[in-house]
Design a protein around this motif. Structure first.
Motif, mmCIF file in Angstrom:
data_model
loop_
_atom_site.group_PDB
_atom_site.id
_atom_site.type_symbol
_atom_site.label_atom_id
_atom_site.label_comp_id
_atom_site.label_asym_id
_atom_site.label_seq_id
_atom_site.Cartn_x
_atom_site.Cartn_y
_atom_site.Cartn_z
ATOM 1 N N TYR A 219 -11.957 -22.409 34.496
ATOM 2 C CA TYR A 219 -12.751 -23.362 35.278
ATOM 3 C C TYR A 219 -13.877 -22.664 36.027
ATOM 4 O O TYR A 219 -14.966 -23.221 36.200
ATOM 5 N N ARG A 220 -13.627 -21.462 36.487
ATOM 6 C CA ARG A 220 -14.656 -20.693 37.189
ATOM 7 C C ARG A 220 -15.894 -20.506 36.327
ATOM 8 O O ARG A 220 -17.027 -20.688 36.798
ATOM 9 N N CYS B 248 -10.695 -23.481 45.040
ATOM 10 C CA CYS B 248 -11.204 -23.258 43.683
ATOM 11 C C CYS B 248 -12.718 -23.407 43.649
ATOM 12 O O CYS B 248 -13.396 -22.756 42.856
ATOM 13 N N HIS C 107 -14.279 -20.147 44.480
ATOM 14 C CA HIS C 107 -14.076 -19.197 43.388
ATOM 15 C C HIS C 107 -15.112 -19.419 42.281
ATOM 16 O O HIS C 107 -15.629 -18.459 41.708
ATOM 17 N N ALA C 108 -15.416 -20.685 42.003
ATOM 18 C CA ALA C 108 -16.402 -21.004 40.974
ATOM 19 C C ALA C 108 -17.819 -20.701 41.450
ATOM 20 O O ALA C 108 -18.613 -20.084 40.728
ATOM 21 N N ASP D 10 -19.318 -17.097 41.463
ATOM 22 C CA ASP D 10 -19.852 -16.526 40.235
ATOM 23 C C ASP D 10 -21.368 -16.711 40.148
ATOM 24 O O ASP D 10 -22.047 -15.968 39.443
#
Length: 389
Positions: free
Chosen positions: A23-24, A59, A62-63, A66
């Motif tokens: 998902y990231r 989450c 976390h994504a 990037d």
């Protein structure tokens, strides 16, 4: 400040569980696409709103990390199947408040095969209230989404004396649209007979091709103020001219149709249309929450596209597809494009933006100027959004 602008959009190819990137990676790719589409740098983003339901807390960070770690606020949202549009709703409010000028709303999901279920069996379930209603109505037991939308479809059939062929026709229409969408999960044509003869999944009428598949994917949109759009020469901006969110009331539990969101959809739609100063008959193109074809039929009426009981005529007259009054689900909808829950509401915005910008390729709705988005989650919440070229 009156309008918020959709400045840039991006999404990944949806896929079956097991075929996805993390998902990231999917979410970061969607965000980068949206930034490039808007023609701005990530440094312009002041806040981020991340939608998903299957994942641990943060989450969203976390994504986004990037793409960049700029220290901005990232808000994680879980509102069942309406999570994506809830991110849009919350992001738009932040801009309208004057607190920020440019934000990103993004959604993603890594789903598992099979029917949706709870991951928390050691506490009360938010669907206990709905299941109690279905028990009272004598609805067969099943996973909640299947039970809820299956019951609503059966109730509609009995109320208006129609057969499940009505829902099969909608499935065929949706797939005919998906064939022209390179982002769609399914592209094989359907026939009414193939839908009706598919595997029965609920009661004695609902088949597998009347239900959307579990899907993985991501989508992102950049939202900004009109002043920001002018300052940064946003080339393909689309205006959000009306938006409303609603949840259940006591009346929502009066029958199976109301309990899957028809009640709150009607209230949200009326408010959104009033805010925008337009009517349902002004709409050109629609992305509707067709997690089951039964829900598509029910919401034709709840959104005001036709009167109660007249969805049957709307379908038979072809007024839900190209050449009719409305083009509903040009992407193929959740039924064929796929339904990666956190990404769904964002992906609907992406699709409608492409149509209003004249960039939808072979599925382009010619002359589209006003678009309607409908995204609903059991439990419940619905967001209705109106976009203008």
């Amino acid at each position: 400040m009156k309008n918020v602008i959709v400045a840039g959009v991006g999404m990944t190819q949806f896929c079956k569980p097991g075929q996805q990137e993390p998902y990231r990676v999917m979410a970061a790719n969607a965000i980068r696409l949206a930034l490039a589409d808007a023609g701005i740098n990530v440094s312009h983003i002041e806040q981020g709103y991340a939608a998903y339901i299957y994942g641990d807390s943060t989450c969203g960070q976390h994504a986004f990390y990037d793409v960049a770690q700029t220290g901005i606020p990232i808000i994680n949202l879980n509102n069942n199947c309406s999570s994506g549009s809830t991110a849009l709703y919350t992001a738009r409010q932040a801009i309208l408040s004057g607190e920020v000028e440019c934000v990103v709303a993004f959604g993603f999901e890594e789903m598992q095969p099979g029917a949706l279920g709870s991951h928390w069996s050691d506490r009360e379930n938010p669907f206990d209230r709905a299941n109690a209603v279905y028990d009272k109505f004598g609805i067969p037991n099943a996973p909640i989404a299947l039970r809820a939308f299956g019951a609503a479809g059966k109730h509609y059939m009995e109320k208006y004396n129609v057969t499940s062929e009505l829902y099969a026709k909608v499935a065929v229409k949706s797939r005919s649209h998906a064939i022209h969408n390179p982002y769609s999960l399914f592209s094989t044509p359907l026939t009414v007979e193939s839908v009706l003869n598919d595997k029965i999944i609920f009661d004695d009428y609902m088949t597998r091709t009347m239900a959307c598949p579990p899907t993985c994917g991501a989508a992102a949109v950049i939202l900004c103020s009109e002043a920001f759009a002018k300052k940064h020469a946003i080339k393909y901006g689309v205006k959000i001219i009306g938006q409303a969110m609603a949840t259940d009331t006591q009346e929502s539990w009066q029958d199976p149709i109301l309990s899957v969101g028809a009640d709150m959809t009607k209230r949200a739609a009326e408010k959104a249309f009033n805010l925008a100063g337009v009517s349902p008959q002004d709409v050109d193109v629609i992305e509707l929450h067709d997690c089951f074809t039964t829900n598509e039929v029910i919401n034709y009426e709840a959104l005001g596209l036709c009167e109660e009981g007249e969805a049957i005529k709307l379908i038979s007259d072809g007024d839900n597809t190209y050449g009719g009054k409305f083009v509903i689900g040009p992407s193929g909808g959740l039924m064929s494009k796929g339904h990666p829950i956190g990404a769904t509401g964002i992906a609907q915005c992406v699709e409608l933006s492409w149509h209003l910008r004249g960039q939808a390729g072979k599925r382009q709705v010619e002359g589209a100027r006003l678009a309607l988005q409908h995204n609903v989650g059991l439990g419940g919440a619905v967001v209705v959004t109106l976009y203008q070229k």
